[in-house]
Design a protein around this motif. Structure first.
Motif, PDB file in Angstrom:
ATOM      1  N   ASP A 123       0.831  -1.210   0.000  1.00 31.75           N
ATOM      2  CA  ASP A 123       0.000   0.000   0.000  1.00 31.75           C
ATOM      3  C   ASP A 123       0.862   1.256   0.000  1.00 31.75           C
ATOM      4  O   ASP A 123       0.423   2.326   0.393  1.00 31.75           O
ATOM      5  CB  ASP A 123      -1.001  -0.015   1.155  1.00 31.75           C
ATOM      6  CG  ASP A 123      -0.323  -0.194   2.501  1.00 31.75           C
ATOM      7  OD1 ASP A 123       0.881   0.075   2.613  1.00 31.75           O
ATOM      8  OD2 ASP A 123      -1.015  -0.603   3.452  1.00 31.75           O
ATOM      9  N   ASP A 173      -0.248  -7.146   3.321  1.00 27.34           N
ATOM     10  CA  ASP A 173      -0.080  -5.761   3.765  1.00 27.34           C
ATOM     11  C   ASP A 173      -1.443  -5.143   4.088  1.00 27.34           C
ATOM     12  O   ASP A 173      -1.608  -4.448   5.093  1.00 27.34           O
ATOM     13  CB  ASP A 173       0.625  -4.971   2.649  1.00 27.34           C
ATOM     14  CG  ASP A 173       1.242  -3.671   3.136  1.00 27.34           C
ATOM     15  OD1 ASP A 173       1.470  -3.524   4.361  1.00 27.34           O
ATOM     16  OD2 ASP A 173       1.526  -2.799   2.288  1.00 27.34           O
ATOM     17  N   HIS A 256       2.701  -3.515  11.860  1.00 22.71           N
ATOM     18  CA  HIS A 256       3.813  -2.938  11.100  1.00 22.71           C
ATOM     19  C   HIS A 256       5.058  -2.755  11.954  1.00 22.71           C
ATOM     20  O   HIS A 256       6.177  -2.834  11.441  1.00 22.71           O
ATOM     21  CB  HIS A 256       3.395  -1.644  10.406  1.00 22.71           C
ATOM     22  CG  HIS A 256       2.863  -1.879   9.022  1.00 22.71           C
ATOM     23  ND1 HIS A 256       1.600  -2.360   8.807  1.00 22.71           N
ATOM     24  CD2 HIS A 256       3.451  -1.764   7.794  1.00 22.71           C
ATOM     25  CE1 HIS A 256       1.422  -2.516   7.498  1.00 22.71           C
ATOM     26  NE2 HIS A 256       2.531  -2.160   6.859  1.00 22.71           N
TER      27      HIS A 256
HETATM   28 ZN   LIG Z   1       2.770  -1.941   4.827  1.00 21.65          ZN
END
Ligand SMILES: [Zn+2]
Length: 380
Positions: A123, A173, A256
């Motif tokens: 992304d 993701d 993350h």
């Molecule tokens: Zn990411």
């Protein structure tokens, strides 16, 4: 300081089959001397269409190659090329690394920038930030910019022709986006866009999650046959636009940060961003004490998608105590997004959650008749 809510987004988003042939038309309002950043593989696949499209819009074609990681040196080289060539817009073409490098270089050089991903593998394309890595691919820093790309353009036929593993990575993701936005909105932290989450940012993160649960498996079928279907269009939008807006304006949290921690463990090198993020997602679910059914469904779904959800699949094991400690310390460093979780997070708690995902993943996969985790070995 007043408590603000923020939303950050690219000026223009274009997605569809054959969209690449319109690149010139969409670039010409932004600049007259573009610099395209693409490695030889990406240029081999797209160069002809792009040359035609740019000359049709009276734009000159200038392309530079790109290495593997977005490093400080790679960004500085691009800034020098922009200066010597008199470019007024830089276009990151390909995967997340070339796109992040183009954004960072455009910002330093004071020109505009556009993202043209050739896969829905992360992304990165829509956001106003880049992730900078060391020469070895370890996380170094986030760099933030005052605005998002002027243009994000993605051709879904090119996505359908790319290897399925790229789409798998993008799904990894994007699945994290809702889990992290949900945690951020429950807590008191701020998003990458610089404030508390907007309702819009949180809602887009959730929509990304819903589209993926409905469409990820048929979209992968489509990519394996190199065809564009509504399911693939939905997943491309979820991975690229919704996850991009959702992470930036909905908030990042543990998943993350744990990804960033994993980049400090050499056995995980060679895995994609999305694969490591998925380990972050399952670890976050365990860390936050999510309902057992939710954890088990997440393991089943991501196994079917082809994402790792055990330590074994990223080259680690519960006995790698020193490495898990390093991963957890990096993930829980001061300023990391893990502190957006709605409770205090300690290094010990992260080590415990990482250790726990191995037996949970193995049990769920056994109980649900899924494949056992395959050991991963980093390339030499
Ligand atoms: Zn990411």
């Amino acid at each position: 300081m007043p408590s603000l809510t923020t939303l950050s987004s690219p000026a223009h988003y274009v997605q569809g089959e054959g969209a690449m042939s319109l690149l010139g038309r969409h670039l010409s309002p932004i600049g007259s001397a573009p610099l395209l950043v693409a490695d030889d593989v990406v240029w081999g696949l797209t160069g002809e269409v792009i040359e035609q499209s740019l000359s049709g819009a009276d734009l000159p074609v200038a392309r530079v190659g790109f290495g593997r990681f977005t490093t400080v040196a790679a960004v500085d080289d691009l800034v020098a090329t922009i200066g010597s060539g008199g470019h007024d817009v830089i276009v990151g073409l390909g995967g997340g690394s070339a796109i992040d490098a183009a954004k960072a270089a455009g910002h330093l050089a004071g020109i505009r920038w556009a993202s043209v991903p050739t896969a829905a593998s992360s992304d990165a394309p829509t956001s106003a930030l880049s992730v900078i890595y060391t020469d070895d691919g370890a996380f170094l820093e986030y760099r933030f910019f005052p605005h998002n790309p002027d243009l994000v353009l993605i051709d879904t036929q090119i996505v359908a022709d790319a290897p399925a593993q790229f789409l798998v990575a993008g799904i990894g993701d994007a699945l994290a986006t809702w889990l992290e936005a949900r945690a951020t909105v429950r807590g008191t932290g701020t998003t990458m866009a610089g404030g508390r989450p907007t309702r819009a940012g949180t809602a887009l993160a959730r929509l990304s999650w819903e589209l993926l649960w409905d469409n990820a498996l048929p979209a992968l079928d489509a990519v394996r046959s190199h065809v564009v279907t509504p399911a693939l269009e939905a997943v491309v939008e979820a991975n690229t636009l919704l996850s991009g807006l959702g992470f930036e304006s909905g908030g990042l949290a543990a998943a993350h940060a744990i990804h960033n921690g994993l980049t400090a463990a050499p056995p995980t090198h060679g895995l994609s961003h999305g694969q490591k993020v998925n380990i972050g997602s399952i670890t976050q679910l365990v860390l936050e004490g999510a309902p057992t059914a939710e954890i088990e469904d997440f393991i089943e779904f991501t196994t079917r998608v082809g994402l790792p959800n055990s330590l074994t699949e990223v080259g680690l094991g519960p006995d790698d105590i020193d490495l898990l400690q390093t991963v957890a310390e990096t993930a829980a460093a001061d300023g990391e997004t893990i502190h957006n979780m709605p409770f205090p997070v300690t290094v010990d708690a992260v080590v415990a959650a990482l250790t726990a995902i191995e037996p949970i993943s193995r049990r769920v996969r056994r109980e649900r008749g899924l494949s056992e985790p395959t050991p991963y070995e980093a390339p030499a």
